[in-house]
Design a protein around this motif. Structure first.
Motif: not given
Length: 231
Positions: A49-56, A62-64, A68-72, A93-104
């Motif tokens: 969570r800490t790592k993902f929050a920092a990246e998000a 950066e988007a602001k 550019f519009p930011y997609h959570p 463990r299955l991990s899924w992440a969306y970090t922008g772009g067309a799909h996760g």
């Protein structure tokens, strides 16, 4: 390889003050019942969570800045029971992440809890020579993978034709240990994320092989009693 049905204890972290992301992490009741394993999973959740929050939040800033519009961002990590035997609790463990772009994007991980020693291990740790194990199963692994790819594509796989027709190295995929009856480990599996063996549209692949006498011989002596030849 069939997963054991479980009830998940899910934790979703979505803070009003942190609209840049959503993060969820879940693991089964069997793991929660083992205090040291539960502690490790909780620490893993906190690290993720800490790592993902920092990246998000960095991406949001950066988007602001650039107008550019930011997609959570959105992430989900879910552990499942592969098998629960007298000696081992095997999890994937299955991990899924969306970090922008067309799909996760998704990916896998695995772990093995050794009930006798009360220690967390990687599935490959129970083999005396993991490299020799991977080499010995490569042909069967490739043949089964090609069979599944052919089904999904509706045509035979011709190795060498394109990047997604060649076989892949099983050592680079996520190894899991399973059991058909819950008594002893008699199957090994490989979890393959999108893009590793085919296009994103093909999704994930799973290759399951029975434990053969040759595979059993590669298990370290101290674990061999927890394994059996499969069919």
């Amino acid at each position: 390889m069939r997963f054991v049905p479980v009830v998940f204890i899910a934790m979703t972290c979505v803070a009003a003050a942190e609209p840049a992301y959503k993060f969820s992490y879940a693991y089964p009741a069997q793991a929660r019942a083992i205090p040291p394993l539960r502690a490790w999973l909780e620490a893993d959740k906190a690290r993720g969570r800490t790592k993902f929050a920092a990246e998000a939040m960095a991406a949001q800033r950066e988007a602001k800045k650039d107008g550019f519009p930011y997609h959570p961002y959105d992430a989900d990590m879910t552990w499942q029971v592969v098998t629960d035997t007298p000696r081992f609790l095997s999890l994937s463990r299955l991990s899924w992440a969306y970090t922008g772009g067309a799909h996760g994007n998704s990916g896998y991980d695995s772990l093995l809890w050794d009930k006798a020693t009360r220690m967390r291990r990687q599935p490959a740790d129970v083999f005396a020579d993991p490299k020799a194990l991977y080499a010995s199963v490569r042909k069967s692994f490739c043949d089964l993978l090609d069979r599944e790819r052919s089904k999904r594509r509706g045509e035979p796989v011709v190795r060498g034709k394109s990047m997604f027709d060649d076989c892949i190295d099983p050592a680079q995929e996520v190894l899991i240990l399973g059991s058909s009856g819950g008594g002893r480990i008699n199957r090994i599996g490989f979890l393959i994320a999108p893009y590793n063996a085919g296009s994103y549209a093909e999704g994930t692949y799973e290759v399951t092989l029975p434990v053969t006498p040759a595979i059993l011989a590669r298990v370290k002596p101290q674990y061999r009693g927890a394994f059996a030849v499969g069919r």
